[in-house]
Design a protein around this motif. Structure first.
Motif, PDB file in Angstrom:
ATOM      1  N   ARG A  74     -44.723  -8.523  -2.725  1.00  0.00           N
ATOM      2  CA  ARG A  74     -43.442  -8.463  -2.901  1.00  0.00           C
ATOM      3  C   ARG A  74     -42.984  -8.068  -4.254  1.00  0.00           C
ATOM      4  O   ARG A  74     -43.290  -9.074  -5.056  1.00  0.00           O
ATOM      5  CB  ARG A  74     -42.644  -9.655  -2.555  1.00  0.00           C
ATOM      6  CG  ARG A  74     -41.358 -10.042  -2.918  1.00  0.00           C
ATOM      7  CD  ARG A  74     -40.263  -9.091  -2.299  1.00  0.00           C
ATOM      8  NE  ARG A  74     -39.590  -9.618  -0.943  1.00  0.00           N
ATOM      9  CZ  ARG A  74     -39.654  -8.652  -0.177  1.00  0.00           C
ATOM     10  NH1 ARG A  74     -39.946  -7.377  -0.209  1.00  0.00           N
ATOM     11  NH2 ARG A  74     -39.315  -8.994   1.112  1.00  0.00           N
TER      12      ARG A  74
ATOM     13  N   ALA B 158     -34.476  -5.242   2.074  1.00  0.00           N
ATOM     14  CA  ALA B 158     -35.527  -5.152   1.031  1.00  0.00           C
ATOM     15  C   ALA B 158     -35.663  -4.234   0.173  1.00  0.00           C
ATOM     16  O   ALA B 158     -35.814  -4.326  -1.086  1.00  0.00           O
ATOM     17  CB  ALA B 158     -36.640  -5.890   1.907  1.00  0.00           C
TER      18      ALA B 158
ATOM     19  N   ALA C 193     -41.534  -5.012   1.822  1.00  0.00           N
ATOM     20  CA  ALA C 193     -40.110  -4.474   2.169  1.00  0.00           C
ATOM     21  C   ALA C 193     -40.086  -3.738   3.408  1.00  0.00           C
ATOM     22  O   ALA C 193     -40.350  -2.797   3.488  1.00  0.00           O
ATOM     23  CB  ALA C 193     -39.606  -3.800   1.133  1.00  0.00           C
TER      24      ALA C 193
ATOM     25  N   ASP D 178     -31.671  -6.151  11.114  1.00  0.00           N
ATOM     26  CA  ASP D 178     -33.146  -6.154  11.113  1.00  0.00           C
ATOM     27  C   ASP D 178     -33.261  -6.607  12.623  1.00  0.00           C
ATOM     28  O   ASP D 178     -32.539  -7.128  13.114  1.00  0.00           O
ATOM     29  CB  ASP D 178     -33.657  -7.275   9.980  1.00  0.00           C
ATOM     30  CG  ASP D 178     -35.056  -6.742  10.038  1.00  0.00           C
ATOM     31  OD1 ASP D 178     -35.584  -5.585  10.386  1.00  0.00           O
ATOM     32  OD2 ASP D 178     -35.573  -7.592   9.341  1.00  0.00           O
TER      33      ASP D 178
ATOM     34  N   SER E 144     -32.725 -12.338   6.564  1.00  0.00           N
ATOM     35  CA  SER E 144     -33.205 -11.288   6.690  1.00  0.00           C
ATOM     36  C   SER E 144     -34.209 -10.800   5.827  1.00  0.00           C
ATOM     37  O   SER E 144     -35.410 -10.216   5.896  1.00  0.00           O
ATOM     38  CB  SER E 144     -32.096 -10.133   7.007  1.00  0.00           C
ATOM     39  OG  SER E 144     -31.244 -10.387   7.808  1.00  0.00           O
ATOM     40  N   ASN E 145     -34.028 -11.250   4.615  1.00  0.00           N
ATOM     41  CA  ASN E 145     -34.822 -10.960   3.213  1.00  0.00           C
ATOM     42  C   ASN E 145     -34.747 -12.208   2.622  1.00  0.00           C
ATOM     43  O   ASN E 145     -33.893 -12.955   2.527  1.00  0.00           O
ATOM     44  CB  ASN E 145     -34.299  -9.871   2.400  1.00  0.00           C
ATOM     45  CG  ASN E 145     -34.350  -8.511   3.135  1.00  0.00           C
ATOM     46  OD1 ASN E 145     -35.336  -8.020   3.391  1.00  0.00           O
ATOM     47  ND2 ASN E 145     -33.323  -7.928   3.519  1.00  0.00           N
TER      48      ASN E 145
END
Length: 444
Positions: free
Chosen positions: A309, A332, A327, A181, A110-111
């Motif tokens: 980021r 995030a 994000a 997510d 997801s991140n």
């Protein structure tokens, strides 16, 4: 001659069209929206037939094979109809993998997947491997196989790309973490989303590897309920492991054939707990591909990071402006807030994908002095945090948001753009949002 229909005229669509034509398909590209000029030029240059702002069904249903871009959900009528007509629909990575014998490192989660992908690519390149990077970043995998044909690829893979695979395999698969997510694409069912991420191991054999976060509950639960063939290579920040990577004090330890001290956490250019995990994942992948540990440590200590980021933009009157436009979900934003050491003016908001902001509450109480909303519908943010912060302002553009943040911040503060949402209400993409934020900071 077989007919290949490509749905979507973006990076993955145009790359697939080029490769398809090279491999002898009769190719037709169809996009329901407009195709960007830069992609039209490429299609014209390669004499590839295309249409935009419509789908001509007679041409689409004449396909032997359809590649659909990751942005098109499985449940749209056109895709359902193709499936009912038994016309095979695949993703770009599935189509492309037929035409390469390269070693693939596939990264999902997801991140952290972009950072981890860039890190792995950087380390392998420094080690002298012939390696390309693609998937969600850079040139499409298909275009690279058509034009460059590297011996190794590092691919950032979203769950949407993994949904469309049959035979695609990563010799080394990495799952960075799994948090809710994109649930709108998975019928708001977290388990379906988890299953989708784990498609990355679907075709792995006992000669392949899965690198994963052993501290992640969703990953651990799935692994305890499902058998996989590949070798498990965990990493952890919470416990010492028999095999994998972990922390001992502030040193990163790698334990594969032998136990080695890789480096001190303070030597990583990318700071923050999540980046230590990304570094562990990247190190394990590089080590499994026979990279010397000295090369790995050196790479991790001079890697520059990823645009949008946690990117330091500028310091103005003692206030640090940080662009974390990438994000696009709550987790995030959690990482970003966790990294903040100074009182923070947080710019948040956009298109909400079913966000639950309650996880952020302790961090907001501790670190955030003011919230600047940057979205068309901010009600949920206002309802959640309105009573927690002293100042909450709604804005409708990057320039306005930056001006307001500038007004309410003082020397020693940080202004953080970390939206926790998608960008499509006010911007073309998270990159566009990040660039407009950076421009607004420079205009102060």
């Amino acid at each position: 001659m077989k007919n290949l229909v490509v749905l979507g005229g973006g990076e993955s669509g145009v790359g697939t069209a080029i490769l398809g034509k090279q491999k002898g398909f009769n190719v037709f590209v169809s996009d329901k929206g407009a195709i960007a000029d830069k992609y039209k030029k490429v299609l014209l240059h390669h004499n590839i037939d295309f249409e935009e702002n419509q789908h001509t069904e007679s041409k689409i249903f004449a396909a032997d094979l359809v590649m659909k871009s990751p942005g098109i959900p499985d449940k749209v009528a056109l895709i359902q109809e193709l499936v009912s007509k038994q016309i095979k629909v695949v993703s770009e990575i599935e189509f492309t993998s037929e035409y390469t014998n390269a070693t693939i490192v596939g990264i999902t989660g997801s991140n952290g997947k972009t950072t981890t992908t860039m890190l792995v690519h950087y380390v392998l390149r420094k080690a002298g491997l012939d390696v390309g990077v693609g998937g969600n970043i850079g040139d499409s995998f298909a275009k690279q196989v058509a034009e460059k044909s590297f011996e190794n690829y590092v691919l950032e893979l979203s769950s949407f790309q993994l949904d469309g695979i049959e035979n695609f395999n990563s010799h080394i698969a990495i799952i960075t973490n799994i948090t809710p997510d994109h649930l709108d694409r998975y019928e708001y069912n977290f388990d379906k989303y988890i299953d989708s991420k784990f498609r990355i191991v679907k075709n792995q054999t006992e000669n392949d590897f899965l690198i994963y976060d052993a501290d992640d509950e969703a990953i651990q639960n799935w692994l305890s309920n499902n058998k996989i063939k590949s070798k498990l290579v965990p990493f952890s920040m919470e416990k010492e492991l028999e095999y994998g990577a972990f922390l001992r004090g502030d040193k990163i330890i790698m334990k594969l054939k032998t136990e080695d001290i890789l480096m001190n956490v303070s030597e990583l250019t990318l700071q923050g707990k999540h980046n230590t995990k990304n570094a562990m994942a990247a190190s394990l992948a590089a080590r499994l591909l026979k990279t010397r540990k000295e090369t790995i440590a050196e790479s991790l200590s001079d890697f520059e990071g990823v645009e949008h980021r946690l990117e330091n933009v500028q310091k103005i009157n003692g206030v640090q402006y940080i662009n974390d436009s990438k994000a696009t979900n709550v987790n995030a934003a959690f990482y970003a807030l966790e990294c903040m050491d100074n009182p923070t003016v947080w710019i948040v908001g956009g298109v909400d994908k079913g966000n639950d902001y309650s996880d952020l509450m302790p961090l907001v109480r501790e670190k955030v002095k003011a919230i600047v909303c940057l979205g068309l519908d901010n009600q949920k943010i206002i309802d959640t945090f309105g009573s927690v912060v002293d100042v909450l302002v709604e804005t409708a553009g990057a320039e306005e948001a930056v001006k307001v943040a500038h007004k309410i911040s003082k020397k020693g503060d940080t202004v953080l753009l970390s939206p926790a949402c998608a960008s499509f209400d006010l911007f073309d993409s998270y990159e566009d949002r990040g660039n407009k934020f950076k421009q607004a900071v420079k205009n102060l």
